[in-house]
Design an enzyme around this catalytic site. Structure first.
Site, PDB file in Angstrom:
ATOM      1  N   LYS A  52      17.616 -50.653  10.002  1.00 21.09           N
ATOM      2  CA  LYS A  52      17.726 -49.407   9.270  1.00 21.09           C
ATOM      3  C   LYS A  52      18.386 -49.688   7.672  1.00 21.09           C
ATOM      4  O   LYS A  52      18.950 -50.589   7.801  1.00 21.09           O
ATOM      5  CB  LYS A  52      18.530 -48.472   9.917  1.00 21.09           C
ATOM      6  CG  LYS A  52      18.259 -47.238   9.456  1.00 21.09           C
ATOM      7  CD  LYS A  52      17.057 -46.432  10.317  1.00 21.09           C
ATOM      8  CE  LYS A  52      16.474 -45.101   9.985  1.00 21.09           C
ATOM      9  NZ  LYS A  52      15.382 -44.697  10.815  1.00 21.09           N
TER      10      LYS A  52
HETATM   11  P1  NAD Z   1      12.724 -35.306   5.225  1.00 20.98           P
HETATM   12  O1  NAD Z   1      13.587 -35.410   4.148  1.00 20.98           O
HETATM   13  O2  NAD Z   1      11.298 -35.240   4.800  1.00 20.98           O
HETATM   14  O3  NAD Z   1      13.059 -33.773   5.565  1.00 20.98           O
HETATM   15  C1  NAD Z   1      14.199 -33.564   6.386  1.00 20.98           C
HETATM   16  C2  NAD Z   1      14.431 -32.119   6.487  1.00 20.98           C
HETATM   17  O4  NAD Z   1      15.843 -31.756   7.130  1.00 20.98           O
HETATM   18  C3  NAD Z   1      14.293 -31.151   5.062  1.00 20.98           C
HETATM   19  O5  NAD Z   1      13.522 -29.918   5.367  1.00 20.98           O
HETATM   20  C4  NAD Z   1      15.845 -30.621   4.791  1.00 20.98           C
HETATM   21  O6  NAD Z   1      15.777 -29.678   4.065  1.00 20.98           O
HETATM   22  C5  NAD Z   1      16.059 -30.675   6.118  1.00 20.98           C
HETATM   23  N1  NAD Z   1      17.640 -30.513   6.407  1.00 20.98           N
HETATM   24  C6  NAD Z   1      18.728 -31.348   6.029  1.00 20.98           C
HETATM   25  N2  NAD Z   1      19.856 -30.813   6.451  1.00 20.98           N
HETATM   26  C7  NAD Z   1      19.547 -29.786   7.135  1.00 20.98           C
HETATM   27  C8  NAD Z   1      20.441 -28.920   7.816  1.00 20.98           C
HETATM   28  N3  NAD Z   1      21.810 -29.103   7.888  1.00 20.98           N
HETATM   29  N4  NAD Z   1      19.890 -27.737   8.450  1.00 20.98           N
HETATM   30  C9  NAD Z   1      18.613 -27.671   8.696  1.00 20.98           C
HETATM   31  N5  NAD Z   1      17.573 -28.510   7.886  1.00 20.98           N
HETATM   32  C10 NAD Z   1      18.278 -29.455   7.253  1.00 20.98           C
HETATM   33  O7  NAD Z   1      13.028 -36.045   6.697  1.00 20.98           O
HETATM   34  P2  NAD Z   1      12.369 -36.438   7.627  1.00 20.98           P
HETATM   35  O8  NAD Z   1      11.465 -37.759   7.589  1.00 20.98           O
HETATM   36  O9  NAD Z   1      11.296 -35.283   8.396  1.00 20.98           O
HETATM   37  O10 NAD Z   1      13.285 -36.881   8.800  1.00 20.98           O
HETATM   38  C11 NAD Z   1      13.866 -35.903   9.690  1.00 20.98           C
HETATM   39  C12 NAD Z   1      14.635 -36.853  10.923  1.00 20.98           C
HETATM   40  O11 NAD Z   1      13.627 -37.226  11.598  1.00 20.98           O
HETATM   41  C13 NAD Z   1      15.671 -37.596  10.705  1.00 20.98           C
HETATM   42  O12 NAD Z   1      16.509 -37.685  11.327  1.00 20.98           O
HETATM   43  C14 NAD Z   1      14.720 -39.151  10.705  1.00 20.98           C
HETATM   44  O13 NAD Z   1      15.633 -40.080  10.808  1.00 20.98           O
HETATM   45  C15 NAD Z   1      14.077 -38.463  11.866  1.00 20.98           C
HETATM   46  N6  NAD Z   1      12.647 -39.355  11.855  1.00 20.98           N
HETATM   47  C16 NAD Z   1      12.047 -39.541  10.989  1.00 20.98           C
HETATM   48  C17 NAD Z   1      10.753 -40.360  11.033  1.00 20.98           C
HETATM   49  C18 NAD Z   1       9.618 -40.382   9.859  1.00 20.98           C
HETATM   50  O14 NAD Z   1       8.529 -40.644  10.306  1.00 20.98           O
HETATM   51  N7  NAD Z   1       9.859 -39.591   8.726  1.00 20.98           N
HETATM   52  C19 NAD Z   1      10.490 -40.995  12.257  1.00 20.98           C
HETATM   53  C20 NAD Z   1      11.365 -40.961  13.150  1.00 20.98           C
HETATM   54  C21 NAD Z   1      12.529 -40.110  13.022  1.00 20.98           C
END
Ligand code: NAD
Length: 424
Positions: free
Chosen positions: A114
């Site tokens: 990561k």
């Molecule tokens: P992103 O940046 O695209 O979206 C994050 C979202 O969460 C945004 O809408 C933001 O406004 C919201 N957010 C942030 N803080 C918040 C809070 N306190 N309350 C409510 N909403 C809040 O990120 P993403 O890629 O969608 O990732 C989200 C999660 O999923 C992370 O934990 C990431 O590690 C995990 N994840 C992502 C992927 C991927 O393919 N992108 C894969 C596996 C896991």
């Protein structure tokens, strides 16, 4: 056995402490000795770099960047790149460790890694983010590569950043190397289906869990925390599958409609307004209320440690499908379990993204591109067979889905260590 050693099996950082606690639980179930526990708890390689940025107005600001390869015994490191002000080395260590178990539980030939920078992308222009991304990439160049450590998007980064990483790496090496990152734009070697893969995988395992309990996804009520790459796509796919998405939140607020939010209209609103706040075809509600909404399925898809000892008893969903990494603290996990809530753990539930990243890497290495249907079929097959394997293990050994997934993942990594032996 939980060890009484002074070795760092605990951390002051909640995300890392959670990850270490989960590992300790799996080690205890597996009956491993302290040596293997310590090997699995200790990141293989870490790099911390300063990332100086020349701002558009000419002044210089310095950010901190990290890359952690937690384990590479089953293959090259694989894991996302996060841009968020709260990023620090311990959070990155925790997320890298989760990637190790995740890749192992869905049987990908990768270890876990990561990276992250403590930057808030909302505060910077595209030109500044490009300079940060390119500088960070060049600082960690010796550690990454298509056979060493392959990056992907995470919170705050997307295909644009992956294109910059690939370009910076390729220019420095002297020729184009698409397989150094996944989650790239389609036009430069990205894979079909990557953008929605994590969300699609979440819906596959939610469907499997509901079906297992004699229920159906169609008509089930769903709340989603986070409306980014994972949350927004998950809300859309749940809705397409006939579920009623009643609550959605982002970092700025939340909206609710008990008859089901119109997700397409909400996506259009967010594209224009930058947030779910102000969406007129729903009621504005407090963001925290999404986690305790009266729904069948709760999908935390934002940040870690949101289900805690303070709100776990108020969760009314019967299924928590962890889209985010580490959204449930260990105390909350215990409370939810006692309350009869089925938790599909992050290392299984959100593995769809890394599965299609793996497909992208395979396609890049072969320079042969698969169709949408091939991607979808292979993703569905891997997600559903991993779910079935974890559910069987949980049933046979009287474990939660989380413990079963961790045990399967940890055991595969420990087996790789044992078979390879210790050098020298
Ligand atoms: P992103 O940046 O695209 O979206 C994050 C979202 O969460 C945004 O809408 C933001 O406004 C919201 N957010 C942030 N803080 C918040 C809070 N306190 N309350 C409510 N909403 C809040 O990120 P993403 O890629 O969608 O990732 C989200 C999660 O999923 C992370 O934990 C990431 O590690 C995990 N994840 C992502 C992927 C991927 O393919 N992108 C894969 C596996 C896991």
């Amino acid at each position: 056995m939980m060890t009484t050693t002074s070795r760092p099996f605990r951390s002051d950082n909640p995300a890392l402490d959670n990850a270490l606690g989960q590992l300790a639980g799996a080690v205890q179930i597996l009956g491993y000795h302290e040596g293997i526990h310590e090997t699995l708890a200790t990141p293989r390689r870490e790099i911390n770099v300063a990332v100086p940025l020349r701002r558009d107005d000419g002044h210089v600001q310095v950010f901190r960047g990290h890359r952690v390869q937690h384990n590479v015994s089953r293959g090259p490191g694989k894991g996302g790149l996060r841009y968020h002000p709260s990023v620090d080395i311990d959070e990155v260590r925790a997320l890298a460790m989760l990637m190790t178990w995740k890749c192992a539980v869905v049987d990908l030939p990768y270890g876990g890694a990561k990276g992250g920078i403590d930057i808030d992308p909302a505060e910077h222009s595209a030109a500044e983010l490009e300079r940060v991304t390119r500088r960070y990439t060049s600082e960690i160049m010796p550690l990454i590569g298509p056979t060493q450590d392959i990056m992907a998007p995470d919170m705050g980064t997307g295909e644009r950043e992956m294109a910059w990483v690939m370009d910076t790496y390729s220019v420095n090496v002297g020729h184009t190397i698409p397989a150094v990152v996944t989650g790239k734009p389609l036009a430069i070697g990205g894979s079909r289906g990557r953008g929605t893969a994590t969300a699609r995988g979440i819906v596959h395992v939610a469907d499997a869990a509901l079906t297992h309990a004699g229920e159906r996804i169609k008509g089930s009520r769903v709340a989603v925390q986070g409306f980014g790459k994972v949350g927004a796509n998950a809300a859309q796919i749940f809705s397409d599958e006939g579920a009623v998405v009643t609550h959605v939140s982002d970092a700025f607020g939340a909206v609710r409609d008990d008859d089901g939010l119109d997700i397409e209209a909400l996506l259009a609103h967010v594209a224009a307004a930058g947030s779910v706040v102000g969406f007129e075809r729903g009621d504005a509600v407090d963001g925290a209320s999404v986690l305790t909404a009266d729904v069948d399925v709760l999908v935390p898809a934002a940040i870690d440690s949101v289900l805690t000892v303070d709100n776990a008893n108020d969760v009314r969903a019967r299924f928590v499908v962890e889209g985010a990494n580490g959204p449930t603290t260990q105390e909350a996990d215990t409370i939810l379990g006692k309350n009869g809530v089925t938790i599909v753990p992050d290392i299984l539930a959100n593995a769809g993204g890394v599965i299609v990243s793996y497909f992208e890497w395979v396609q890049a290495n072969q320079t042969y591109w698969w169709t949408d249907a091939e991607i979808e079929d292979r993703l569905a097959g891997r997600m559903r067979s991993a779910y079935a394997e974890v559910a069987h293990h949980a049933h046979d050994h009287d474990l939660t889905l989380r413990d079963a997934a961790l045990v399967i993942g940890v055991q595969r990594v420990a087996d790789a260590h044992r078979l390879r032996g210790l050098y020298p």
